[in-house]
Design a protein around this motif. Structure first.
Motif, PDB file in Angstrom:
ATOM      1  N   PHE A 150       0.732  -1.195   0.150  1.00 11.06           N
ATOM      2  CA  PHE A 150      -0.156   0.025  -0.011  1.00 11.06           C
ATOM      3  C   PHE A 150       0.889   1.111   0.045  1.00 11.06           C
ATOM      4  N   PHE A 151       0.401   2.180  -0.875  1.00  8.87           N
ATOM      5  CA  PHE A 151       1.192   3.463  -0.937  1.00  8.87           C
ATOM      6  C   PHE A 151       0.193   4.634  -0.354  1.00  8.87           C
ATOM      7  N   TRP A 152       0.456   5.367   0.514  1.00 10.62           N
ATOM      8  CA  TRP A 152      -0.298   6.359   1.371  1.00 10.62           C
ATOM      9  C   TRP A 152       0.165   7.645   0.796  1.00 10.62           C
ATOM     10  N   PRO A 153      -0.624   8.426  -0.325  1.00 15.80           N
ATOM     11  CA  PRO A 153      -0.526   9.471  -0.863  1.00 15.80           C
ATOM     12  C   PRO A 153      -0.334  10.744   0.259  1.00 15.80           C
ATOM     13  N   GLN A 154      -1.049  10.730   1.125  1.00 14.37           N
ATOM     14  CA  GLN A 154      -1.023  11.854   1.968  1.00 14.37           C
ATOM     15  C   GLN A 154      -0.053  12.063   2.979  1.00 14.37           C
ATOM     16  N   ALA A 155       0.534  10.755   3.139  1.00 12.88           N
ATOM     17  CA  ALA A 155       1.822  10.813   3.851  1.00 12.88           C
ATOM     18  C   ALA A 155       2.993  10.439   3.168  1.00 12.88           C
ATOM     19  N   ALA A 156       2.749  10.366   1.578  1.00 13.09           N
ATOM     20  CA  ALA A 156       3.901  10.039   0.836  1.00 13.09           C
ATOM     21  C   ALA A 156       4.752   8.987   1.217  1.00 13.09           C
ATOM     22  N   ARG A 157       4.239   7.827   1.535  1.00 17.95           N
ATOM     23  CA  ARG A 157       4.887   6.900   2.089  1.00 17.95           C
ATOM     24  C   ARG A 157       4.355   5.309   1.563  1.00 17.95           C
ATOM     25  N   TRP A 158       5.271   4.144   1.572  1.00 21.92           N
ATOM     26  CA  TRP A 158       4.696   2.975   1.309  1.00 21.92           C
ATOM     27  C   TRP A 158       4.432   2.353   2.768  1.00 21.92           C
ATOM     28  N   GLU A 159       3.743   1.335   2.777  1.00 18.29           N
ATOM     29  CA  GLU A 159       3.229   0.607   4.084  1.00 18.29           C
ATOM     30  C   GLU A 159       4.531  -0.057   4.538  1.00 18.29           C
ATOM     31  N   GLY A 160       5.530  -0.505   3.773  1.00 16.34           N
ATOM     32  CA  GLY A 160       6.416  -1.230   4.233  1.00 16.34           C
ATOM     33  C   GLY A 160       6.510  -2.591   4.378  1.00 16.34           C
ATOM     34  N   ARG A 161       5.355  -3.236   4.293  1.00 20.36           N
ATOM     35  CA  ARG A 161       5.258  -4.927   4.217  1.00 20.36           C
ATOM     36  C   ARG A 161       4.204  -5.322   3.318  1.00 20.36           C
ATOM     37  N   ASN A 162       4.193  -6.244   2.746  1.00 15.26           N
ATOM     38  CA  ASN A 162       3.262  -7.067   1.839  1.00 15.26           C
ATOM     39  C   ASN A 162       2.441  -7.808   2.544  1.00 15.26           C
ATOM     40  N   VAL A 163       1.033  -8.062   1.974  1.00 14.82           N
ATOM     41  CA  VAL A 163       0.354  -8.987   2.486  1.00 14.82           C
ATOM     42  C   VAL A 163      -0.262  -9.922   1.439  1.00 14.82           C
ATOM     43  N   ARG A 164      -0.309 -11.192   1.631  1.00 14.46           N
ATOM     44  CA  ARG A 164      -1.057 -12.211   0.668  1.00 14.46           C
ATOM     45  C   ARG A 164      -2.332 -12.837   1.080  1.00 14.46           C
ATOM     46  N   VAL A 165      -3.215 -12.841   0.122  1.00 19.35           N
ATOM     47  CA  VAL A 165      -4.471 -13.509   0.327  1.00 19.35           C
ATOM     48  C   VAL A 165      -4.601 -14.884  -0.917  1.00 19.35           C
ATOM     49  N   ALA A 166      -4.591 -15.846  -0.182  1.00 19.99           N
ATOM     50  CA  ALA A 166      -4.437 -17.196  -1.039  1.00 19.99           C
ATOM     51  C   ALA A 166      -6.058 -17.458  -1.499  1.00 19.99           C
ATOM     52  N   VAL A 167      -6.124 -18.080  -2.559  1.00 15.98           N
ATOM     53  CA  VAL A 167      -7.432 -18.350  -3.176  1.00 15.98           C
ATOM     54  C   VAL A 167      -7.715 -19.750  -2.670  1.00 15.98           C
ATOM     55  N   VAL A 168      -8.869 -19.980  -2.493  1.00 13.74           N
ATOM     56  CA  VAL A 168      -9.013 -21.468  -1.955  1.00 13.74           C
ATOM     57  C   VAL A 168     -10.476 -21.900  -2.658  1.00 13.74           C
ATOM     58  N   ASP A 169     -10.857 -23.086  -2.469  1.00 12.16           N
ATOM     59  CA  ASP A 169     -11.876 -23.686  -3.066  1.00 12.16           C
ATOM     60  C   ASP A 169     -13.111 -23.012  -2.506  1.00 12.16           C
TER      61      ASP A 169
END
Length: 786
Positions: free
Chosen positions: A765-784
Motif C-alpha cells: 500500500f502507498f499512502w499519498p497523504q503521507a507520501a510513504r509506502w506501508e513497508g510490508r506486503n500481504v498475501r491472500v490465498a485463493v481457496v476452493d
C-alpha cells in the motif's frame, strides 16, 4: 414506581410496599435509600411494616402509576397512597392506619397506634457524607438532611409530635425500637455520615399525610413540603391521575382479545417506559430505576444510566404504542449526545457524560433503526391530527442534524466493524449474531438517507457482512453438535481473530467467572443471540442453521418454572445470584431473563406459531405489582432469601427493556410479524443469505484466504494506492482506492474473481497523504469456494 406527568422533577420507586429510591432533580440522581414506616403504640408493641406485614402493591388502575400499598398485619392494616406532586418536587403519601387489635390486647387505658416514618437519606448518591437534623420550618416540625448541593425535608400533617436523627446502625430510629421497644430518643443533629431520621405522627381519625421534598437548600425543600401539605391530598392525587390519563390516551389500546391481565401489563408497561424518561433532558430514558442487588452492592451508577441500545428499545416500544412525540424526543436526544466520530458511549448520565466508556457496535446501529421505525409509523397521530404529525416527522427526518447523525453512525459502523468491542451483554469483543443483525439492518436503513457513493457502499457492506455471518459465527461438527444430533450451531460470540483466519472455536474471555475459568472455547458457548437474525429479517425462521441452533439452545438454556419457560443468556453465564441465593458479587450463576421469553415469542410469531403463551409467561414472571425484572430465580425456592422459582430475583426491577419487549410482542401479534423488523432490510433480504460477491480485507480483518470466484476488496481508512500482483510480483497492477463518503476507501482488484484455487494475491500500500509506502506486503490465498 411513578413520577408526575406534568412539571415535578421527582421519580419514586416502591419495594416491599414502601418508598425505595427517590430520584431528583434528574432521573439518574437517587437521593434516598428508602422511606419506610414503623407502627407502634408507645407501650411496647411495635412493627416495621416492610418486615412484619404482608404487602399488596398495585397501580390505582392499569397504566396509571399512582401506587396503592396495603400492609396487613394481625394488629393493624396500613394503606399507603403514593404519588408525586404535579407542581412541586415532592413525593406525597397518604397513610390510613386501622387498629385491628381486640379489646383484650389493649392496655388500660388503651394506647393508640401511632405512625413513625423512618427515612434513610442518600443525598449525592451516597449515604456516607450526609448531615441530618430535627428542626422546624415556619413553626412546622420538619426533618432535614443535606449534602451540598442537595437537601431534603420531611414533614407531616398532623405535625410530628417528636423527631429524632441518628447514625445508621447506632442511633437511628430502628435501633431505638430494637433496644427500647418505643421511640425513646430525640436527638437533634448529626455530623457527616450515614444518617437516618424518624418522626412520630399522631393520626387524625386514623389518617396522616407525609411529604418528602427536595431543593438546593434545606429551606427550599421545606418550603415545597409545607406548600404541599397545605393542600388536600385527594386533590393532588386526582390531578396526578388525570395528567397520566392524558398520556394513556396517546397510546394505542391493547387488542380486546388480549384479555384483562395481559392488557393490564401492556398498559402498565407503557407507564413504566414513560416513567423512566427524564424531564430535564427530554428524550433521555434510563435502563432501570434500580440497582441490581442494591441491598448488597454500592454501585454508583446502577442501571439509572442511559444505554443507547436500551434507549432505542424503549423508544421502539413507544413507537409501537403510538406515542410518537415521546419517541421523537428520544431521537433528538440521540442526535444531541452522539460522539463526533459517530458512536455513543457504552452508557452515560442523562447529560451525556459517559460513565462506562466501552464501545458496542450495535449501539451505533440502533439509533439508525429508530429512524426507520419512526418513518414507518409517521402517518398516525394521537387524536387524529395526521397532518400535524406527518409534517412534524417530515421536518425531523429531513433535517440536517438527523442526516449528520445517520451518516456519522454509518461511518462509525463501516470503519470499525464487523467485530464489536463489546457484545450486547457488555462482556466480550468479537462477532455475534445479536450485534451483526442490527448492524447489517442499520446499514440498509442508512442507505435510504444517504447520497451516493455512501448509499451504495452501505448496501454493499451490508451484503458482504450478511453473507459472512455463518463463516464467522457458525460452528460445525463439534462434540456439542454431535451430542444434540445437529450439524452445527451459531456460537454466542466468536473471537475477533476469526477475521484473520482463526477458527470459530478460538477461545474467548468470559466475564463474571471465578479465577482460572475466564477463557472458554467459543464453540462451547451458545446463547439466544441468533434469534436476532430472524427478527431483523436476515434469516428465515426455518433456515437450517437457525433450526439446529434452536435445538441446542433449548436443550442448554431453557428452564421450566411454575411461571412458564425462561431462557438463560448463555451456558456458563456468571451474572446472577450464587447457588445458595447470595447476591451477585462479581461472580455467580446467570438466571432466566423474561425479555428473552419475549424474544422467543417474536421468533415463534415469525415461524407462524402462537406467541400468546410467551406473553402469559412474561406476565407471570413479573412481580405482583406488574413489574418485569431483569432476571427470575429459576431453581429451588430459598424462602430465607425471598427467592422463589419463577419469581423475580434480586436483579434490576423493573427493566425498561423487558417492558419494551412485552409491548412490542403485543403489537407484533396484532401485526403478524415483529413490529420492529426493519422494512428496508426485509425488502432487501426476505430472510435469505445474499449471494457473496466480494472478499474483503482490512488491517483489522487481515484475511489470509478468499474463496475462488469472489472479487478481492481492500477496505482502508485513508486514501491509498494498492500495488498488487497475481504471479508473485512478476507483473503488477495499481488500483486507486475510491472514497465511499463514509471514511472508508475501497479498492476492488480487477480479475481477482477469475483466479483459481491455489493462486494468491500479493499486495502492498502507498499512502499519498503521507507520501510513504506501508513497508510490508500481504498475501491472500485463493481457496476452493466449497
Amino acid at each position: 414506581m411513578g413520577t408526575s406527568h406534568y412539571a415535578s422533577r421527582v421519580w419514586f420507586t416502591v419495594g416491599h410496599g414502601i418508598l425505595n429510591e427517590v430520584y431528583w432533580p434528574r432521573v439518574d440522581r437517587p437521593q434516598i435509600r428508602d422511606l419506610g414506616f414503623i407502627v407502634a403504640d408507645d407501650a411496647g408493641f411495635w412493627s416495621e411494616v416492610k418486615r412484619d406485614a404482608e404487602s399488596d402493591v398495585r397501580y390505582v388502575e392499569p397504566g396509571i402509576p399512582a401506587v396503592i400499598a396495603v400492609h396487613r398485619h394481625p394488629a393493624y392494616e396500613l394503606t399507603l397512597r403514593i404519588c408525586a406532586d404535579d407542581h412541586a418536587d415532592v413525593i406525597r403519601i397518604e397513610a390510613r392506619l386501622q387498629d385491628l387489635r381486640g379489646p383484650e390486647a389493649l392496655a388500660q387505658p388503651p394506647h393508640p397506634l401511632r405512625l413513625y416514618p423512618l427515612l434513610a437519606p442518600h443525598l449525592g448518591f451516597s449515604g456516607q457524607h450526609n448531615r441530618a437534623w430535627a428542626g422546624t420550618y415556619k413553626g412546622r416540625p420538619t426533618l432535614f438532611a443535606a449534602d451540598d448541593p442537595y437537601a431534603l425535608a420531611l414533614a407531616s400533617d398532623p405535625p410530628a409530635a417528636r423527631q429524632s436523627v441518628g447514625y445508621v446502625g447506632a442511633s437511628d430510629g430502628w435501633q431505638d425500637f430494637v433496644r427500647n421497644g418505643r421511640m425513646a430518643w430525640t436527638y437533634d443533629a448529626t455530623g457527616e455520615g450515614n444518617v437516618a431520621a424518624m418522626s412520630e405522627i399522631p393520626l387524625r381519625d386514623g389518617v396522616a399525610q407525609v411529604a418528602l421534598g427536595f431543593g438546593r437548600r434545606p429551606e427550599e425543600a421545606a418550603l415545597q413540603v409545607a406548600s404541599a401539605l397545605v393542600g388536600r391530598f385527594e386533590t393532588a392525587w386526582e390531578e396526578y391521575i388525570e395528567n397520566w390519563h392524558g398520556f394513556a390516551r396517546t397510546c394505542v389500546a391493547p387488542p380486546e382479545q388480549l384479555g384483562d391481565e395481559l392488557g393490564r401489563l401492556y398498559r402498565d408497561s407503557a407507564a413504566v417506559l414513560r416513567v423512566h424518561q427524564d424531564r430535564t433532558a427530554p428524550g433521555a430514558t434510563v435502563a432501570s430505576l434500580s440497582i441490581p442487588w442494591g441491598n448488597a452492592r454500592n454501585d454508583l451508577g446502577g442501571y439509572h444510566l442511559v444505554w443507547s441500545r436500551d434507549l432505542v428499545e424503549s423508544a421502539g416500544a413507544l413507537v409501537a404504542l403510538g406515542a410518537h412525540a415521546s419517541a421523537r424526543r428520544t431521537l433528538a436526544y440521540l442526535v444531541a449526545t452522539q460522539e463526533p466520530d459517530g458512536h455513543w458511549f457504552q452508557n452515560q448520565w442523562v447529560d451525556g457524560l459517559p460513565y462506562w466508556s466501552g464501545v458496542q457496535l450495535d449501539e451505533a446501529a440502533y439509533p439508525i433503526l429508530l429512524v426507520g421505525a419512526l418513518r414507518r409509523s409517521g402517518g398516525t397521530h394521537m387524536h387524529g391530527r395526521v397532518g400535524d404529525e406527518a409534517a412534524a416527522f417530515a421536518e425531523l427526518v429531513t433535517g440536517p442534524a438527523l442526516d449528520r447523525m445517520i451518516r456519522a453512525a454509518a461511518s462509525f459502523i463501516a470503519r470499525t466493524g464487523p467485530a464489536t468491542q463489546q457484545d450486547r451483554w457488555e462482556e466480550n469483543a468479537g462477532l455475534t449474531p445479536s450485534t451483526l443483525a442490527p448492524v447489517v439492518a442499520a446499514l440498509v436503513v442508512a442507505a435510504e438517507h444517504l447520497d451516493e457513493p455512501a448509499a451504495g457502499y452501505c448496501l454493499e457492506l451490508a451484503d458482504d457482512w450478511n453473507a459472512s455471518i455463518e463463516d464467522w459465527t457458525y460452528a460445525r461438527g463439534t462434540p456439542l453438535a454431535k451430542a444434540h444430533g445437529v450439524d452445527g450451531y451459531y456460537v454466542r460470540i466468536a473471537s475477533p481473530g476469526v477475521l484473520a483466519g482463526a477458527p470459530v472455536s478460538a477461545a474467548v474471555p468470559v466475564r463474571n467467572r471465578p479465577p482460572g475459568q475466564s477463557m472458554v472455547a467459543a464453540d462451547e458457548m451458545i446463547g439466544t443471540d441468533f434469534l436476532a437474525l430472524v427478527r431483523f429479517g436476515l434469516r428465515r425462521p426455518d433456515d437450517p442453521h437457525v433450526l439446529s441452533t434452536l435445538e441446542v439452545s433449548d436443550a442448554l438454556l431453557r428452564t421450566e418454572t411454575p411461571s412458564g419457560p425462561v431462557w438463560h443468556r448463555y451456558n456458563g453465564d456468571g451474572y446472577g445470584e450464587h447457588a445458595d441465593g447470595s447476591p451477585f458479587d462479581g461472580t455467580g450463576i446467570g438466571r432466566g431473563w423474561p425479555l428473552l421469553v419475549g424474544e422467543r415469542g417474536h421468533y415463534e410469531l415469525e415461524a407462524g406459531r402462537d406467541a400468546r403463551p410467551y406473553l402469559e409467561a412474561m406476565r407471570r414472571l413479573g412481580s405482583r405489582g406488574g413489574m418485569l425484572p431483569e432476571q427470575d430465580w429459576d431453581t429451588d425456592d430459598i424462602p430465607a432469601r425471598g427467592l422463589a422459582c419463577g419469581r423475580p430475583s434480586g436483579s434490576a426491577m423493573p427493566l425498561a427493556w423487558a417492558h419494551a419487549e412485552y409491548v412490542k410482542l403485543v403489537r407484533s401479534v396484532a401485526l403478524g410479524h415483529a413490529i420492529d423488523r426493519p422494512e428496508a432490510a426485509w425488502q432487501r433480504y426476505q430472510g435469505r443469505v445474499p449471494q457473496p460477491l466480494r472478499a474483503t480485507w482490512r488491517f483489522t480483518a487481515p484475511r489470509p484466504s478468499m474463496p475462488a470466484g469472489r472479487t478481492l476488496r481492500f477496505e482502508l481508512l485513508a486514501p491509498c494506492r494498492v500495488h498488487c500482483s497475481f504471479d508473485g510480483w512478476a507483473t503488477t497492477q495499481d488500483v486507486e482506492a475510491r472514497d465511499t463518503g463514509l471514511g472508508v476507501w475501497v479498492a476492488d482488484v480487477p480479475g481477482s474473481d477469475r483466479l483459481p484455487p491455489g493462486a494468491a494475491v500479493d499486495a502492498t500500500f502507498f499512502w499519498p497523504q503521507a507520501a510513504r509506502w506501508e513497508g510490508r506486503n500481504v498475501r491472500v490465498a485463493v481457496v476452493d469456494a466449497g
